[in-house]
Scaffold this motif. Structure first.
Motif, PDB file in Angstrom:
ATOM      1  N   THR A  40       0.842  -1.206   0.000  1.00 54.72           N
ATOM      2  CA  THR A  40       0.000   0.000   0.000  1.00 54.72           C
ATOM      3  C   THR A  40       0.872   1.249   0.000  1.00 54.72           C
ATOM      4  O   THR A  40       0.511   2.267  -0.593  1.00 54.72           O
ATOM      5  CB  THR A  40      -0.957   0.031   1.206  1.00 54.72           C
ATOM      6  OG1 THR A  40      -0.209   0.026   2.430  1.00 54.72           O
ATOM      7  CG2 THR A  40      -1.906  -1.156   1.194  1.00 54.72           C
ATOM      8  N   GLN A  41       2.046   1.152   0.639  1.00 56.84           N
ATOM      9  CA  GLN A  41       2.965   2.293   0.657  1.00 56.84           C
ATOM     10  C   GLN A  41       3.564   2.563  -0.718  1.00 56.84           C
ATOM     11  O   GLN A  41       4.048   3.676  -0.991  1.00 56.84           O
ATOM     12  CB  GLN A  41       4.069   2.042   1.689  1.00 56.84           C
ATOM     13  CG  GLN A  41       3.571   2.132   3.131  1.00 56.84           C
ATOM     14  CD  GLN A  41       4.523   1.487   4.134  1.00 56.84           C
ATOM     15  OE1 GLN A  41       5.648   1.105   3.782  1.00 56.84           O
ATOM     16  NE2 GLN A  41       4.085   1.361   5.373  1.00 56.84           N
ATOM     17  N   LEU A  42       3.502   1.563  -1.595  1.00 62.34           N
ATOM     18  CA  LEU A  42       3.966   1.750  -2.972  1.00 62.34           C
ATOM     19  C   LEU A  42       2.912   2.453  -3.824  1.00 62.34           C
ATOM     20  O   LEU A  42       3.183   2.820  -4.968  1.00 62.34           O
ATOM     21  CB  LEU A  42       4.292   0.390  -3.604  1.00 62.34           C
ATOM     22  CG  LEU A  42       5.468  -0.402  -3.025  1.00 62.34           C
ATOM     23  CD1 LEU A  42       5.519  -1.787  -3.654  1.00 62.34           C
ATOM     24  CD2 LEU A  42       6.778   0.337  -3.234  1.00 62.34           C
ATOM     25  N   GLY A  43       1.699   2.604  -3.267  1.00 66.83           N
ATOM     26  CA  GLY A  43       0.617   3.230  -4.006  1.00 66.83           C
ATOM     27  C   GLY A  43      -0.370   2.241  -4.593  1.00 66.83           C
ATOM     28  O   GLY A  43      -1.227   2.612  -5.396  1.00 66.83           O
ATOM     29  N   CYS A  44      -0.262   0.973  -4.187  1.00 66.45           N
ATOM     30  CA  CYS A  44      -1.144  -0.066  -4.695  1.00 66.45           C
ATOM     31  C   CYS A  44      -2.440  -0.099  -3.874  1.00 66.45           C
ATOM     32  O   CYS A  44      -2.407  -0.024  -2.652  1.00 66.45           O
ATOM     33  CB  CYS A  44      -0.438  -1.418  -4.612  1.00 66.45           C
ATOM     34  SG  CYS A  44      -1.342  -2.771  -5.368  1.00 66.45           S
ATOM     35  N   GLU A  45      -3.579  -0.177  -4.563  1.00 65.88           N
ATOM     36  CA  GLU A  45      -4.873  -0.306  -3.891  1.00 65.88           C
ATOM     37  C   GLU A  45      -5.140  -1.791  -3.671  1.00 65.88           C
ATOM     38  O   GLU A  45      -5.062  -2.592  -4.609  1.00 65.88           O
ATOM     39  CB  GLU A  45      -5.977   0.308  -4.746  1.00 65.88           C
ATOM     40  CG  GLU A  45      -5.795   1.812  -4.947  1.00 65.88           C
ATOM     41  CD  GLU A  45      -6.795   2.383  -5.950  1.00 65.88           C
ATOM     42  OE1 GLU A  45      -7.591   1.618  -6.521  1.00 65.88           O
ATOM     43  OE2 GLU A  45      -6.766   3.612  -6.159  1.00 65.88           O
ATOM     44  N   VAL A  46      -5.459  -2.160  -2.421  1.00 68.29           N
ATOM     45  CA  VAL A  46      -5.548  -3.570  -2.049  1.00 68.29           C
ATOM     46  C   VAL A  46      -6.925  -3.930  -1.512  1.00 68.29           C
ATOM     47  O   VAL A  46      -7.437  -3.285  -0.591  1.00 68.29           O
ATOM     48  CB  VAL A  46      -4.492  -3.921  -0.978  1.00 68.29           C
ATOM     49  CG1 VAL A  46      -4.562  -5.412  -0.624  1.00 68.29           C
ATOM     50  CG2 VAL A  46      -3.091  -3.557  -1.453  1.00 68.29           C
ATOM     51  N   ALA A  47      -7.507  -4.955  -2.101  1.00 69.70           N
ATOM     52  CA  ALA A  47      -8.712  -5.586  -1.558  1.00 69.70           C
ATOM     53  C   ALA A  47      -8.343  -7.025  -1.201  1.00 69.70           C
ATOM     54  O   ALA A  47      -7.473  -7.625  -1.839  1.00 69.70           O
ATOM     55  CB  ALA A  47      -9.850  -5.563  -2.572  1.00 69.70           C
ATOM     56  N   VAL A  48      -8.991  -7.556  -0.182  1.00 74.00           N
ATOM     57  CA  VAL A  48      -8.675  -8.900   0.307  1.00 74.00           C
ATOM     58  C   VAL A  48      -9.956  -9.715   0.412  1.00 74.00           C
ATOM     59  O   VAL A  48     -10.968  -9.229   0.916  1.00 74.00           O
ATOM     60  CB  VAL A  48      -7.999  -8.849   1.695  1.00 74.00           C
ATOM     61  CG1 VAL A  48      -7.640 -10.261   2.174  1.00 74.00           C
ATOM     62  CG2 VAL A  48      -6.761  -7.958   1.680  1.00 74.00           C
ATOM     63  N   VAL A  49      -9.902 -10.940  -0.069  1.00 71.04           N
ATOM     64  CA  VAL A  49     -10.948 -11.929   0.207  1.00 71.04           C
ATOM     65  C   VAL A  49     -10.302 -12.998   1.071  1.00 71.04           C
ATOM     66  O   VAL A  49      -9.237 -13.516   0.727  1.00 71.04           O
ATOM     67  CB  VAL A  49     -11.521 -12.552  -1.081  1.00 71.04           C
ATOM     68  CG1 VAL A  49     -12.350 -13.799  -0.746  1.00 71.04           C
ATOM     69  CG2 VAL A  49     -12.386 -11.546  -1.819  1.00 71.04           C
ATOM     70  N   ILE A  50     -10.938 -13.310   2.190  1.00 72.57           N
ATOM     71  CA  ILE A  50     -10.342 -14.256   3.124  1.00 72.57           C
ATOM     72  C   ILE A  50     -11.255 -15.447   3.348  1.00 72.57           C
ATOM     73  O   ILE A  50     -12.484 -15.307   3.363  1.00 72.57           O
ATOM     74  CB  ILE A  50     -10.002 -13.556   4.462  1.00 72.57           C
ATOM     75  CG1 ILE A  50      -9.120 -14.444   5.327  1.00 72.57           C
ATOM     76  CG2 ILE A  50     -11.249 -13.098   5.198  1.00 72.57           C
ATOM     77  CD1 ILE A  50      -8.362 -13.708   6.391  1.00 72.57           C
TER      78      ILE A  50
END
Length: 236
Positions: A40-50
């Protein structure tokens, strides 16, 4: 610069167990959250399915003979528990996360609403999707493919214990080699187990690539996001 602007990370519940028989291993979940924080600090938007296998495993002994739909709903509840744990750990690590559930538990988590999820991602928040698809008979692999397509993810990252897809089981065959990349058609022809059949078909139809990598390999998630040779890319 990251190779992917928006990703859907698929975590199995078992990935949270560490060396425990079931449940959540604190050191393991903290390490995974810190890996997510890095991207996320690289600028990537993250969604997670668990998934929920680690929680459901603890009650599996009493689930013998249970109706499949009932068992699946229990599994969905387990994914909500894992999502809450993951979101809370992210908060403790200084991140902002939002848990959204496909099954309504309004007092505990937000319901899944696609425009709201997109807004959160654009604001730099991590979005954790719980409750699978909200339907029995569908796995969290399918939920990952579905949510990935809905939010416009550039790739579905399947985090496993193995660092990619191999020509054979590397534990049984020391000569097995890892595919750097493979097409959907090749994966079908070679009967490679990437995602379950429904999820795989959805990703193929939506031209949504899948990257299989090991979440237990330090720094692997960051290398995947940066486009380095890590894991196996399944593509059109």
């Amino acid at each position: 610069m990251p190779a992917y602007k928006r990703i859907l990370l698929k975590l199995s519940g078992e990935a949270l167990m560490g060396d425990d028989a079931y449940g959540i291993n604190r050191a393991t979940i903290v390490r995974m959250v810190r890996e997510v924080a890095e991207v996320t600090q690289l600028g990537c938007e993250v969604a997670v399915v668990i998934g929920g296998g680690n929680i459901f495993r603890g009650v599996a002994g009493g689930a013998g003979g249970m109706d499949r739909a009932t068992a699946d709903y229990m599994g969905m509840m387990a994914t909500v528990m894992n999502a809450l744990a993951l979101g809370d750990t992210m908060r403790q690590e200084g991140m902002t996360a939002r848990v959204m559930s496909a099954i309504a538990i309004d007092q505990v988590v937000e319901p899944y609403v696609r425009p709201k999820a997109l807004q959160y991602l654009e604001e730099g928040k991590v979005v954790i999707f719980a409750g699978g698809t909200g339907n029995p008979f569908f796995t969290t692999d399918t939920a990952a493919a579905l949510r990935g397509a809905e939010i416009g993810a550039q790739v579905v990252l399947k985090a496993t214990k193995v660092d990619g897809v191999y020509t054979a089981d590397p534990k049984k065959d020391p000569t097995a080699t890892r595919y750097a990349s493979v097409s959907f058609d090749e994966a079908i022809a070679r009967n490679l187990q990437v995602l379950d059949a429904t999820a795989f078909a959805l990703c193929r139809d939506q031209k949504l690539p899948i990257k299989v990598f090991s979440i237990f390999k330090e720094g692997a998630l960051k290398r995947v996001v940066l486009g380095e040779d890590e894991g196996t890319l399944v593509h059109v």
